[in-house]
Design an enzyme around this catalytic site. Structure first.
Site, short mmCIF file in Angstrom:
data_model
loop_
_atom_site.label_atom_id
_atom_site.label_comp_id
_atom_site.label_asym_id
_atom_site.label_seq_id
_atom_site.Cartn_x
_atom_site.Cartn_y
_atom_site.Cartn_z
N CYS A 1 0.82 -1.21 0.00
CA CYS A 1 0.00 0.00 0.00
C CYS A 1 0.86 1.26 0.00
O CYS A 1 0.38 2.35 -0.35
CB CYS A 1 -0.93 0.00 1.21
SG CYS A 1 -1.85 -1.54 1.35
N GLY B 1 -1.98 -13.77 -3.63
CA GLY B 1 -2.42 -12.44 -4.03
C GLY B 1 -3.10 -12.39 -5.38
O GLY B 1 -3.61 -13.40 -5.89
N ARG C 1 3.09 -3.55 -8.45
CA ARG C 1 2.70 -4.59 -7.51
C ARG C 1 3.72 -4.77 -6.39
O ARG C 1 3.36 -4.91 -5.25
CB ARG C 1 2.49 -5.92 -8.24
CG ARG C 1 2.03 -6.96 -7.25
CD ARG C 1 1.64 -8.26 -7.85
NE ARG C 1 1.08 -9.13 -6.84
CZ ARG C 1 0.87 -10.41 -7.00
NH1 ARG C 1 1.17 -10.99 -8.14
NH2 ARG C 1 0.35 -11.13 -6.03
N GLY D 1 -6.91 -2.91 -12.75
CA GLY D 1 -7.49 -3.94 -11.89
C GLY D 1 -6.55 -5.11 -11.70
O GLY D 1 -5.47 -5.16 -12.29
N THR E 1 -9.91 -24.43 1.93
CA THR E 1 -10.32 -24.66 0.55
C THR E 1 -11.09 -25.98 0.45
O THR E 1 -11.38 -26.62 1.46
CB THR E 1 -9.08 -24.75 -0.37
OG1 THR E 1 -8.37 -25.95 -0.01
CG2 THR E 1 -8.17 -23.55 -0.22
N PRO F 1 -9.15 -30.26 2.65
CA PRO F 1 -9.06 -29.92 4.07
C PRO F 1 -7.64 -29.68 4.58
O PRO F 1 -7.47 -29.19 5.69
CB PRO F 1 -9.69 -31.13 4.77
CG PRO F 1 -9.70 -32.22 3.78
CD PRO F 1 -9.74 -31.59 2.42
N ALA G 1 -6.62 -20.98 2.14
CA ALA G 1 -6.25 -19.89 1.23
C ALA G 1 -6.80 -18.58 1.79
O ALA G 1 -7.89 -18.55 2.37
CB ALA G 1 -6.79 -20.14 -0.17
N VAL G 2 -6.04 -17.51 1.62
CA VAL G 2 -6.42 -16.21 2.20
C VAL G 2 -6.03 -15.09 1.24
O VAL G 2 -5.22 -15.26 0.33
CB VAL G 2 -5.71 -15.97 3.56
CG1 VAL G 2 -6.10 -17.03 4.57
CG2 VAL G 2 -4.19 -15.92 3.41
N GLY G 3 -6.61 -13.93 1.46
CA GLY G 3 -6.18 -12.72 0.76
C GLY G 3 -6.86 -12.51 -0.58
O GLY G 3 -7.96 -13.00 -0.83
#
Ligand code: FAD
Length: 569
Positions: free
Chosen positions: A60, A131, A151, A263, A292, A295, A299-301
């Site tokens: 950021c 990401g 990025r 985007g 996901t 098991p 996954a995140v983000g």
């Protein structure tokens, strides 16, 4: 599905005594997952892979590094690989790309990008946080030297070097979303002349067009050449290094550098090849524990689909806050704690050359797209603090709420001061499933230099309450061109003379008590003033004398914003 996929992560059938947790991607989601997991489980072996040279850096902050507001690159490095090792006993492999997942064997393939060597690594638990990648449309010229996407730190470093080495003077930014606008601001800060090309007819697509009308005006007033409603067709190299951005309409914009900010797309390649479930919005499908369809894999983000708490629909939302919270939820889930991710509501803010633009929840466009019909909206333009204290700056605020319950659906605000504070308060109310009545009653801090005894948040709630309970019926701005109602502007004659809605008659509030009989009783009266307050007083007065008034919410100020984006005649 193999038997292996039915095993629960806590079981030890595949594992040695020490659980091996591998994390792909070591920035917002991955780094927060690693750090949280270590705090919960001292015994796990935690290994992070990132194909970039750094982990846990501040994406950021990148636009501000380009703008040289953050001059020291080191400031972008939140936690180093060494700190991960020494403080958290987390092993980090940078410059190492994970190229495949073998779910049956419980291994990943990792490629050292410096040496080219490839190895397998065993996991008991795998966390994906790769990401989202900037979209590079397959158009001629997007790979030319001088065309950049932002990025990582190396991208920003290259842009900085390009500006200095080439003595860049002109830039074209393609895409007017958050990152595009931040890049515009920072390139202006570096004294470049900037043009912004945006396919939509507005900047900041998450907001409704009339709310960003002041932002577009401000961009133009700041020297940014806006090319709206026009997409990118191609980029050409002419006259040596000089670039020309050619738009779909044929406009040619000369540039020394081009920023593509149109985007991002979730990086689902690994997950897809491994057969993990991908959703309709293009992200990895996860449950409320961020697990996901396998098991053993979380996954995140930016790569996942999550529920929009307002519409109940799945969405992808590339923001740092959700990524960090999801990393934490995944860690808790992996550690066997009861946890759940609550979903997202798209709370976001961006600074644009001194203006602040913020929003939370649904916008009107989004509600209509989702087929929601039972909602209403109010506009208001209060000062960011008490008007009597010097320096009050207007906040343009739009509040959307359900009818008849009054549940808050979303809010957008634009101004110079105190904007994000109001949106954060409303965002919190949305989290608690609050109503406009809650906003009216919310007790907020007040001293003249900070707010008002009736804070803009309270006012938004009160105005919405008035609309809901019939004290102040709302006129529909969208019907302005076709209504049979009489438009009545209750401002003073000199204000009216300085500009008014075409077709309005002027009957000032100050003269209303002895002149109201001039108004017809057989027609609806659509009452307007500067921002809505005097029109509200007039509406209450007229309603009690048997008239049928409606309030044009936000008054002439809102009219001007709607007019600027051709939403009213
Ligand atoms: P990322 O932080 O992108 O991390 C993913 C990492 O995984 C990357 O380092 C990538 O190299 C690595 N990776 C991917 N695939 C592999 C692989 N196969 N093997 C190894 N490593 C891999 N959000 C806000 O809320 N506010 C802002 O002001 C804001 N500003 C932003 C400005 C910019 C310029 C950018 C680019 C983003 C900004 N964001 C902002 C968005 C925010 O940074 C992201 O939402 C957040 O970083 C997502 O976290 P993540 O962990 O999902 O992915």
């Amino acid at each position: 599905m193999s038997n292996d996929m039915h095993r629960q992560p806590g079981d030890q059938t595949r594992t040695s005594a020490r659980r091996r947790v591998l994390i792909v991607g070591g920035v917002a989601g991955g780094a927060s997952c690693a750090a949280r997991l270590r705090r919960l489980d001292e015994s796990a072996e935690i290994v992070v892979f990132d194909r970039g040279p750094y982990v846990s850096f501040a994406n950021c902050g990148l636009p501000y590094y380009v703008g040289n507001i953050i001059a020291d690159e080191g400031k972008l490095l939140v936690v180093s690989s060494e700190t991960f090792r020494d403080r958290f006993k987390v092993i980090v492999h940078t410059d190492t790309e994970v190229t495949a997942i073998d779910r049956a064997a419980g291994t990943i393939t990792a490629r050292d990008l410096r040496t080219g060597s490839v190895r397998q690594e065993r996991y008991d638990v795998l966390v994906l946080s790769p990401g989202a990648a900037p979209i590079r449309p397959p158009l001629p010229g997007v790979d030319l030297p001088g065309v950049f996407a932002v990025r990582g730190i190396p991208d920003s470093r290259r842009i900085r070097a390009w500006i200095v080495d080439r003595g860049a003077k002109k830039a074209v930014v393609v895409g007017g979303g958050f990152i595009g606008l931040e890049m515009v601001e920072n390139l202006i800060h570096r004294q470049l002349s900037v043009a912004l090309l945006e396919k939509l007819t507005q900047v900041m697509p998450p907001l409704d067009p009339e709310m960003v009308a002041p932002v577009m005006e401000h961009l133009e007033a700041s020297g940014v050449r806006l090319h709206l409603g026009d997409g990118l067709a191609r980029i050409e190299q002419r006259h040596g290094d000089g670039l020309v951005v050619v738009s779909e309409s044929g406009a040619e914009l000369a540039a020394d550098l081009v920023i593509l900010a149109i985007g991002v797309r979730p990086e689902t390649g690994l997950a897809q090849e491994a057969g993990l479930r991908i959703g309709a919005r293009g992200g990895i499908v996860v449950d409320a524990q961020m697990r996901t369809s396998d098991p053993h894999i979380w996954a995140v983000g930016d790569v996942v689909e999550v529920e929009d708490v307002l519409t109940g629909q799945e969405t992808v939302l590339p923001l740092a806050g959700p990524a960090n919270r999801q990393g934490r939820v995944a860690a808790e889930s992996i550690a066997g704690r009861a946890t759940r991710f609550r979903g997202v509501q798209a709370t976001a803010v961006v600074g644009v050359l001194g203006m602040t633009v913020a929003s939370t929840g649904a916008c009107e466009k989004g509600l209509r797209r989702a087929g929601v019909a039972n909602f209403e909206k109010v506009y208001l333009h209060p000062g960011h603090h008490a008007d009597y204290y010097p320096g009050a700056q207007p906040i343009h605020l739009k509040l959307l709420f359900s009818v008849p319950e009054g549940r808050i659906l979303g809010a957008q605000a634009v101004g110079r001061e105190g904007v994000e504070k109001r949106i954060d308060v409303i965002a919190t109310a949305i989290q608690f499933k609050g109503t406009v009545h809650d906003l009216a009653e919310t007790e907020l801090c007040y001293a003249p230099q900070f707010g008002a005894a009736k804070d803009p948040v309270n006012l938004a709630g009160m105005i919405a309450e008035n609309a809901l309970n019939g004290d102040m019926p709302l006129a529909d701005w969208a019907q302005l061109g076709s209504t049979q109602a009489l438009l009545v502007d209750v401002r003073e004659p000199e204000e009216f003379a300085a500009g008014h809605i075409p077709g309005c008659v002027n009957l000032p509030l100050s003269q209303m008590r002895h002149r109201y009989v001039e108004l017809p009783k057989d027609r609806e009266l659509w009452v307007c003033c500067g921002v809505g307050q005097r029109a509200y007083y007039a509406t209450r007065f007229l309603a009690q004398y048997g008239y049928r008034p409606r309030n044009l919410s936000g008054g002439y100020t809102t009219y001007q914003a709607l007019k600027a984006v051709a939403m009213v005649p």
